[in-house]
Design an enzyme around this catalytic site. Structure first.
Site, PDB file in Angstrom:
ATOM      1  N   ASN A  74      -1.121  -1.185   6.038  1.00 42.28           N
ATOM      2  CA  ASN A  74      -0.002  -0.534   6.734  1.00 42.28           C
ATOM      3  C   ASN A  74       0.235  -0.981   8.075  1.00 42.28           C
ATOM      4  O   ASN A  74      -0.510  -2.318   8.464  1.00 42.28           O
ATOM      5  CB  ASN A  74      -0.147   0.901   6.688  1.00 42.28           C
ATOM      6  CG  ASN A  74       1.139   1.389   6.215  1.00 42.28           C
ATOM      7  OD1 ASN A  74       2.106   1.260   7.162  1.00 42.28           O
ATOM      8  ND2 ASN A  74       1.411   2.617   5.454  1.00 42.28           N
ATOM      9  N   HIS A 100      -0.569  -4.891   7.211  1.00 41.08           N
ATOM     10  CA  HIS A 100      -1.735  -5.147   5.854  1.00 41.08           C
ATOM     11  C   HIS A 100      -2.690  -6.353   6.282  1.00 41.08           C
ATOM     12  O   HIS A 100      -2.798  -7.194   5.216  1.00 41.08           O
ATOM     13  CB  HIS A 100      -0.826  -5.567   4.588  1.00 41.08           C
ATOM     14  CG  HIS A 100      -0.068  -4.308   3.959  1.00 41.08           C
ATOM     15  ND1 HIS A 100      -0.283  -3.277   4.240  1.00 41.08           N
ATOM     16  CD2 HIS A 100       1.176  -4.508   3.034  1.00 41.08           C
ATOM     17  CE1 HIS A 100       0.330  -2.308   3.512  1.00 41.08           C
ATOM     18  NE2 HIS A 100       1.362  -3.248   2.882  1.00 41.08           N
ATOM     19  N   HIS A 170      -2.600  -2.085  -3.661  1.00 37.50           N
ATOM     20  CA  HIS A 170      -1.174  -1.975  -3.544  1.00 37.50           C
ATOM     21  C   HIS A 170      -0.510  -2.168  -5.068  1.00 37.50           C
ATOM     22  O   HIS A 170       0.468  -3.209  -5.114  1.00 37.50           O
ATOM     23  CB  HIS A 170      -0.699  -3.304  -2.445  1.00 37.50           C
ATOM     24  CG  HIS A 170       0.631  -2.822  -1.858  1.00 37.50           C
ATOM     25  ND1 HIS A 170       1.622  -3.050  -2.712  1.00 37.50           N
ATOM     26  CD2 HIS A 170       0.895  -2.646  -0.957  1.00 37.50           C
ATOM     27  CE1 HIS A 170       2.746  -2.752  -1.782  1.00 37.50           C
ATOM     28  NE2 HIS A 170       2.023  -2.616  -0.631  1.00 37.50           N
ATOM     29  N   GLN A 276       0.588   6.249   0.862  1.00 41.54           N
ATOM     30  CA  GLN A 276       1.915   5.673   1.103  1.00 41.54           C
ATOM     31  C   GLN A 276       2.679   5.617  -0.170  1.00 41.54           C
ATOM     32  O   GLN A 276       2.256   5.078  -0.949  1.00 41.54           O
ATOM     33  CB  GLN A 276       1.745   4.395   1.806  1.00 41.54           C
ATOM     34  CG  GLN A 276       3.010   3.518   2.141  1.00 41.54           C
ATOM     35  CD  GLN A 276       3.519   4.027   3.725  1.00 41.54           C
ATOM     36  OE1 GLN A 276       2.597   4.556   4.299  1.00 41.54           O
ATOM     37  NE2 GLN A 276       4.600   3.561   3.835  1.00 41.54           N
ATOM     38  N   GLU A 304      -0.122   4.354  -2.503  1.00 40.02           N
ATOM     39  CA  GLU A 304      -1.462   3.495  -1.830  1.00 40.02           C
ATOM     40  C   GLU A 304      -2.286   4.475  -1.015  1.00 40.02           C
ATOM     41  O   GLU A 304      -1.674   4.915   0.139  1.00 40.02           O
ATOM     42  CB  GLU A 304      -0.832   2.284  -0.830  1.00 40.02           C
ATOM     43  CG  GLU A 304       0.143   1.565  -1.264  1.00 40.02           C
ATOM     44  CD  GLU A 304       1.310   0.901  -0.389  1.00 40.02           C
ATOM     45  OE1 GLU A 304       0.742   0.638   0.814  1.00 40.02           O
ATOM     46  OE2 GLU A 304       2.293   0.939  -0.522  1.00 40.02           O
TER      47      GLU A 304
HETATM   48  C1  GAL Z   1       4.141  -1.647   1.785  1.00 37.11           C
HETATM   49  C2  GAL Z   1       4.711  -1.503   3.057  1.00 37.11           C
HETATM   50  C3  GAL Z   1       6.441  -1.829   2.821  1.00 37.11           C
HETATM   51  C4  GAL Z   1       6.229  -3.297   2.556  1.00 37.11           C
HETATM   52  C5  GAL Z   1       5.353  -3.449   1.112  1.00 37.11           C
HETATM   53  C6  GAL Z   1       5.361  -5.118   1.022  1.00 37.11           C
HETATM   54  O1  GAL Z   1       3.027  -1.012   1.684  1.00 37.11           O
HETATM   55  O2  GAL Z   1       4.854  -0.044   3.532  1.00 37.11           O
HETATM   56  O3  GAL Z   1       7.211  -1.576   4.100  1.00 37.11           O
HETATM   57  O4  GAL Z   1       5.796  -4.004   3.502  1.00 37.11           O
HETATM   58  O5  GAL Z   1       4.285  -2.962   1.291  1.00 37.11           O
HETATM   59  O6  GAL Z   1       6.311  -5.624   0.604  1.00 37.11           O
END
Ligand code: GAL
Length: 339
Positions: A74, A100, A170, A276, A304
């Site tokens: 995040n 990330h 993810h 998340q 997540e």
């Molecule tokens: C999520 C994030 C999103 C986006 C995604 C990857 O974890 O919260 O905003 O970046 O990953 O596309």
């Protein structure tokens, strides 16, 4: 456990694919690239996670499909933080923020694999200063199935200097099958009364808001699509759900989430304080999915499990600091059942 050579990365590194089987006949395939969960196939043959068929596609995509994300999952606001009086500058790879783990996070590493019975043990190292973070870090992720067909992911990390850490996986789920299109009809229950408010770049403001009376309220199961277009600033800012929910009771025995669609139920457990919920708002079908599938916007959703985003900048959030020599530990389990 089955081991296959997957292919080599563009840098010539060998990537392997391991398949583990649950007592009830679920199959999970994991790549050493990114410690990625590439497929999760139910006894009926339905594959419920998004992924790619080739290494070239994994290297081209930027959606973190199935990958382990770190050193800090995040966002980190402004792409910088101060620790022990020293400022560390990270890359800003998501608007003004760091996302990330940066440009070459743990999702892009080829991990070393070993097996311990039916458990797959993946390890990687992160050098002192890598992506701007202090401390040399050793990370291990273990994947295994328990008797009740729960796929467990257990993460440990240790650093030789004080640093930050927040690891997650993810995986995008689509319980109707990875190539079945929109997940907006899936119902979701979340054991959460509150979420961390986001600014316009989906980074926490520091405020923790009640879900009561908002689109964020999943305390009674409801379809993901029910309130996703509500005229609420938070939903609008996330382009859908892309928020950290505060878990009421992180536990390895009492689930915090249940999702259902097409006769399949996903039940999730974690030790982490937050999750998340991300409804695949930025999926765009740009890179072919498995079997030529096209993963468009909202064709998969992620849960997540994590420490709160940007926690280093908010004293009211659980601390993301890992002290030198101490062990970070998180464990999450995804249990899938078919009717
Ligand atoms: C999520 C994030 C999103 C986006 C995604 C990857 O974890 O919260 O905003 O970046 O990953 O596309």
């Amino acid at each position: 456990m089955k081991k296959q050579s997957f292919v080599t990365t563009k840098n010539g590194q060998e990537v392997e694919r391991y398949t583990i089987q649950s007592p009830g006949g679920l199959l999970a395939s994991i790549l050493t690239y990114g410690a990625t969960l590439q497929s999760l196939v139910l006894p009926s043959g339905r594959d419920v996670v998004l992924g790619h068929d080739t290494m070239a596609d994994y290297e081209r995509q930027d959606k973190y499909l199935g990958a382990v994300v770190g050193r800090v999952a995040n966002r980190i606001g402004g792409g910088r933080f101060t620790l022990n009086g020293r400022e560390y500058v990270l890359c800003q790879n998501n608007g003004p923020n760091h996302l990330h783990g940066g440009l070459a996070g743990f999702d892009k590493k080829v991990w070393q694999a070993k097996t311990e019975g039916e458990m797959l043990v993946l390890s990687c190292q992160s050098a002192d200063g890598e992506e701007g973070y202090p401390g040399k870090m050793e990370v291990t992720v273990r994947y295994w199935f328990s008797e009740d067909d729960t796929l467990w992911m257990d993460y440990t990390a240790k650093s030789d200097a004080d640093t930050l850490v927040n690891l997650t996986n993810h995986t995008y789920f689509n319980l109707e099958g990875h190539s079945s299109g929109s997940i907006l009809g899936h119902t979701l229950w979340l054991d959460s009364d509150a979420f961390t408010e986001n600014d316009e770049f989906s980074c926490p403001t520091g405020r923790i808001l009640p879900v009561e009376g908002t689109a964020m309220d999943f305390r009674r199961p409801k379809p993901l699509g029910q309130d996703i277009d509500r005229k609420e600033e938070q939903i609008h800012r996330g382009n859908g759900y892309d928020h950290n929910f505060v878990l009421k009771n992180p536990s390895l025995t009492a689930p915090f989430a249940k999702a259902q669609a097409g006769g399949v139920t996903l039940t999730v457990y974690t030790t982490q304080p937050g999750v998340q919920l991300y409804t695949g708002n930025f999926l765009d079908g740009a890179v072919p999915g498995k079997g030529g599938a096209c993963y468009e916007k909202r064709c998969g959703f992620c849960l997540e499990t994590q420490g709160f985003p940007d926690a280093i900048h908010h004293a009211n959030f659980p601390s993301p600091v890992l002290k030198a020599g101490e062990t970070y530990h998180q464990r999450t389990g995804y249990c899938l059942t078919e009717e």
